[in-house]
Design a protein around this motif. Structure first.
Motif, PDB file in Angstrom:
ATOM      1  N   LYS A  43      73.993  60.752  10.779  1.00 34.53           N
ATOM      2  CA  LYS A  43      74.444  61.761  11.741  1.00 34.53           C
ATOM      3  C   LYS A  43      73.258  62.508  12.353  1.00 34.53           C
ATOM      4  CE  LYS A  43      77.572  65.699  12.331  1.00 34.53           C
ATOM      5  NZ  LYS A  43      76.586  66.517  13.088  1.00 34.53           N
ATOM      6  N   GLU A  44      72.281  62.869  11.533  1.00 33.28           N
ATOM      7  CA  GLU A  44      71.114  63.579  12.059  1.00 33.28           C
ATOM      8  C   GLU A  44      70.363  62.728  13.090  1.00 33.28           C
ATOM      9  OE1 GLU A  44      69.565  66.624   8.573  1.00 33.28           O
ATOM     10  OE2 GLU A  44      69.276  64.469   8.259  1.00 33.28           O
ATOM     11  N   ILE A  45      70.250  61.434  12.806  1.00 30.44           N
ATOM     12  CA  ILE A  45      69.562  60.543  13.742  1.00 30.44           C
ATOM     13  C   ILE A  45      70.364  60.391  15.031  1.00 30.44           C
ATOM     14  CG2 ILE A  45      68.805  58.157  14.116  1.00 30.44           C
ATOM     15  CD1 ILE A  45      68.026  58.064  11.168  1.00 30.44           C
ATOM     16  N   LEU A  46      71.670  60.167  14.898  1.00 31.95           N
ATOM     17  CA  LEU A  46      72.497  59.970  16.092  1.00 31.95           C
ATOM     18  C   LEU A  46      72.618  61.253  16.913  1.00 31.95           C
ATOM     19  CD1 LEU A  46      75.334  57.626  14.760  1.00 31.95           C
ATOM     20  CD2 LEU A  46      73.228  57.035  15.955  1.00 31.95           C
ATOM     21  N   ASP A  47      72.586  62.402  16.240  1.00 31.48           N
ATOM     22  CA  ASP A  47      72.619  63.668  16.972  1.00 31.48           C
ATOM     23  C   ASP A  47      71.380  63.829  17.845  1.00 31.48           C
ATOM     24  OD1 ASP A  47      75.051  64.409  15.968  1.00 31.48           O
ATOM     25  OD2 ASP A  47      74.257  65.779  14.451  1.00 31.48           O
ATOM     26  N   LYS A  48      70.287  63.197  17.430  1.00 29.57           N
ATOM     27  CA  LYS A  48      69.032  63.263  18.172  1.00 29.57           C
ATOM     28  C   LYS A  48      68.673  61.882  18.728  1.00 29.57           C
ATOM     29  CE  LYS A  48      67.195  67.474  17.740  1.00 29.57           C
ATOM     30  NZ  LYS A  48      66.554  68.226  18.826  1.00 29.57           N
ATOM     31  N   ASP A  77      67.758  51.814   6.318  1.00 26.33           N
ATOM     32  CA  ASP A  77      68.091  52.330   4.991  1.00 26.33           C
ATOM     33  C   ASP A  77      68.037  51.190   3.969  1.00 26.33           C
ATOM     34  OD1 ASP A  77      69.031  53.756   2.824  1.00 26.33           O
ATOM     35  OD2 ASP A  77      71.116  53.778   3.512  1.00 26.33           O
ATOM     36  N   SER A  78      66.821  50.779   3.600  1.00 28.26           N
ATOM     37  CA  SER A  78      66.638  49.573   2.787  1.00 28.26           C
ATOM     38  C   SER A  78      67.178  49.722   1.375  1.00 28.26           C
ATOM     39  CB  SER A  78      65.156  49.199   2.735  1.00 28.26           C
ATOM     40  OG  SER A  78      64.378  50.277   2.249  1.00 28.26           O
ATOM     41  N   ASN A  79      67.194  50.943   0.813  1.00 30.39           N
ATOM     42  CA  ASN A  79      67.731  51.115  -0.542  1.00 30.39           C
ATOM     43  C   ASN A  79      69.207  51.497  -0.538  1.00 30.39           C
ATOM     44  OD1 ASN A  79      67.675  53.757   0.312  1.00 30.39           O
ATOM     45  ND2 ASN A  79      66.268  54.487  -1.289  1.00 30.39           N
ATOM     46  N   GLU A  80      69.795  51.559   0.651  1.00 33.34           N
ATOM     47  CA  GLU A  80      71.233  51.778   0.834  1.00 33.34           C
ATOM     48  C   GLU A  80      71.738  53.046   0.138  1.00 33.34           C
ATOM     49  OE1 GLU A  80      73.153  48.170  -0.385  1.00 33.34           O
ATOM     50  OE2 GLU A  80      72.423  47.040   1.345  1.00 33.34           O
ATOM     51  N   ASP A  81      70.944  54.113   0.245  1.00 34.47           N
ATOM     52  CA  ASP A  81      71.376  55.379  -0.346  1.00 34.47           C
ATOM     53  C   ASP A  81      71.990  56.313   0.683  1.00 34.47           C
ATOM     54  OD1 ASP A  81      69.161  56.106   1.100  1.00 34.47           O
ATOM     55  OD2 ASP A  81      68.194  57.235  -0.508  1.00 34.47           O
ATOM     56  N   GLY A  82      72.152  55.803   1.906  1.00 39.71           N
ATOM     57  CA  GLY A  82      72.762  56.608   2.954  1.00 39.71           C
ATOM     58  C   GLY A  82      71.807  57.561   3.634  1.00 39.71           C
ATOM     59  N   LEU A  83      70.522  57.460   3.293  1.00 42.36           N
ATOM     60  CA  LEU A  83      69.508  58.333   3.875  1.00 42.36           C
ATOM     61  C   LEU A  83      68.308  57.498   4.318  1.00 42.36           C
ATOM     62  CD1 LEU A  83      69.542  61.115   1.138  1.00 42.36           C
ATOM     63  CD2 LEU A  83      70.514  61.335   3.438  1.00 42.36           C
ATOM     64  N   ALA A 129      67.691  68.096  10.562  1.00 41.32           N
ATOM     65  CA  ALA A 129      68.343  69.383  10.825  1.00 41.32           C
ATOM     66  C   ALA A 129      68.353  70.288   9.592  1.00 41.32           C
ATOM     67  CB  ALA A 129      69.767  69.151  11.321  1.00 41.32           C
ATOM     68  N   ASN A 130      68.597  69.723   8.408  1.00 44.97           N
ATOM     69  CA  ASN A 130      68.668  70.564   7.204  1.00 44.97           C
ATOM     70  C   ASN A 130      67.340  70.650   6.452  1.00 44.97           C
ATOM     71  OD1 ASN A 130      68.447  68.069   6.015  1.00 44.97           O
ATOM     72  ND2 ASN A 130      70.456  68.109   4.994  1.00 44.97           N
ATOM     73  N   GLN A 131      66.290  70.034   7.033  1.00 41.59           N
ATOM     74  CA  GLN A 131      64.936  70.147   6.487  1.00 41.59           C
ATOM     75  C   GLN A 131      64.832  69.708   5.023  1.00 41.59           C
ATOM     76  OE1 GLN A 131      62.110  71.363   8.515  1.00 41.59           O
ATOM     77  NE2 GLN A 131      63.712  70.671   9.912  1.00 41.59           N
ATOM     78  N   ASP A 132      65.537  68.623   4.677  1.00 43.54           N
ATOM     79  CA  ASP A 132      65.455  68.135   3.291  1.00 43.54           C
ATOM     80  C   ASP A 132      64.493  66.960   3.143  1.00 43.54           C
ATOM     81  OD1 ASP A 132      66.857  66.129   4.553  1.00 43.54           O
ATOM     82  OD2 ASP A 132      68.422  65.960   3.019  1.00 43.54           O
ATOM     83  N   GLY A 133      63.810  66.605   4.238  1.00 42.85           N
ATOM     84  CA  GLY A 133      62.805  65.542   4.155  1.00 42.85           C
ATOM     85  C   GLY A 133      63.359  64.144   4.315  1.00 42.85           C
ATOM     86  N   LYS A 134      64.665  64.016   4.556  1.00 46.44           N
ATOM     87  CA  LYS A 134      65.284  62.707   4.799  1.00 46.44           C
ATOM     88  C   LYS A 134      66.317  62.851   5.906  1.00 46.44           C
ATOM     89  CE  LYS A 134      64.560  60.698   0.220  1.00 46.44           C
ATOM     90  NZ  LYS A 134      65.176  59.947  -0.903  1.00 46.44           N
TER      91      LYS A 134
END
Length: 314
Positions: A287-292, A80-86, A278-283
């Motif tokens: 949590k999504e990464i750790l869930d998978k 997360d290079s821009n540190e936006d949490g995504l 999971a929510n298909q928002d393109g980012k």
């Protein structure tokens, strides 16, 4: 002693003369990410090596799930290079590229001291030849099974192409180009030449359909071909043989093994995003990464390895 690059060539010769059990790829951009088959129905091993690099992927395989997930969390923060949490697709792509560069650099470093015999910061062709082909040079008759003279000549030809200043000595960048020619523009012609020499059995300077399929698969009498062989025949007719003359020339071979219109790193980033978003928002959130996490990294089911290989960056 016969060294790694030579052994890689010898294994290609051996596999070409016996029936492969799996499909063999010549596409260098894909192999740059992993030499494993990309089949998520079987496992995510290809994705692990693409995301982490081969060496780091093996480290994660020895970790219990919780430690593997913890380390993946550290990686997510770095991605997360821009540190936006995504984590965006571009950030994923940049991470994969960096992981592959690190793997190549570490591979070169591991071999460097073996070949730089006089410790002058360069590897001469004589040093490389003597270390790689020492046993053959000492007693050619003892290594009569393979034509090492020809293999050595091919190595020298590639070495000279990588040696951009023509002094017959390689610095780190030149040696990297020699070992990993697919990453360097000025090495593409030699990669194509070597590939065509390996596959072009009738010596006409082209790769026809029979040679193309024969490089990947050798059928036995009355044995039914796997389904993918029919797919490859179709690929050859529709995409490989662009001018429809029944064979591939140098340009067509280049487009096949080093495609300029397809970025495997970008494709892998899209694949990891698709598998985890999971929510298909393109980012991706952490949590999504750790869930998978099993898509991104491997782990050991037992507690074996919990204390192993705790790198400083983790």
């Amino acid at each position: 002693m016969i060294r790694p690059l030579l052994m890689c060539f010898v294994l290609c010769v051996v596999s070409g003369s016996s029936k492969p059990t799996e499909r063999k790829s010549r596409v260098h951009d894909e192999e740059r990410l992993s030499r494993l088959e990309h089949d998520d129905d079987k496992n995510f091993d290809y994705d692990h090596e693409a995301f982490l690099g081969e060496d780091e992927a093996k480290t994660f395989e020895q970790l219990p799930p919780e430690e593997s997930k913890r380390r993946l969390g550290v990686i997510v923060d770095k991605m997360d290079s821009n540190e936006d949490g995504l984590v965006s697709e571009e950030e994923l792509k940049l991470w994969i590229q960096a992981a592959q560069r690190k793997h190549v650099e570490e591979s070169v470093e591991r071999q460097w001291n073996d070949f730089d015999i006089n410790d002058d910061g360069l590897i001469s062709w004589d040093e490389y030849r003597n270390v790689t082909y020492g046993s053959y040079l000492d007693d050619p008759q003892a290594e009569a099974e393979y034509n090492y003279t020809h293999i050595m000549w091919r190595d020298e030809r590639r070495f000279r192409v990588a040696d951009t200043n023509g002094d017959l000595s390689a610095d780190k960048q030149e040696f990297t180009a020699f070992l990993h020619p697919e990453d360097y523009e000025h090495m593409k012609d030699i990669v194509v030449q070597e590939t065509m020499e390996d596959i072009d059995k009738n010596g006409d300077g082209f790769i026809d359909l029979k040679e193309y399929i024969g490089d990947m698969y050798t059928s036995e009498d009355e044995e039914e071909d796997p389904e993918w062989v029919a797919t490859e025949r179709q690929q050859f007719a529709e995409f490989r043989d662009k001018n429809k003359d029944g064979k591939m020339d140098k340009e067509e071979t280049l487009d096949w093994i080093l495609p300029s219109d397809y970025d495997h790193t970008e494709a892998e980033a899209k694949h990891l995003l698709h598998e985890s978003d999971a929510n298909q928002d393109g980012k991706l959130t952490k949590k999504e990464i750790l869930d998978k996490y099993d898509v991104f990294v491997g782990s050991q089911v037992t507690d074996f390895g919990e204390a192993l290989l705790r790198h400083d960056e983790f």
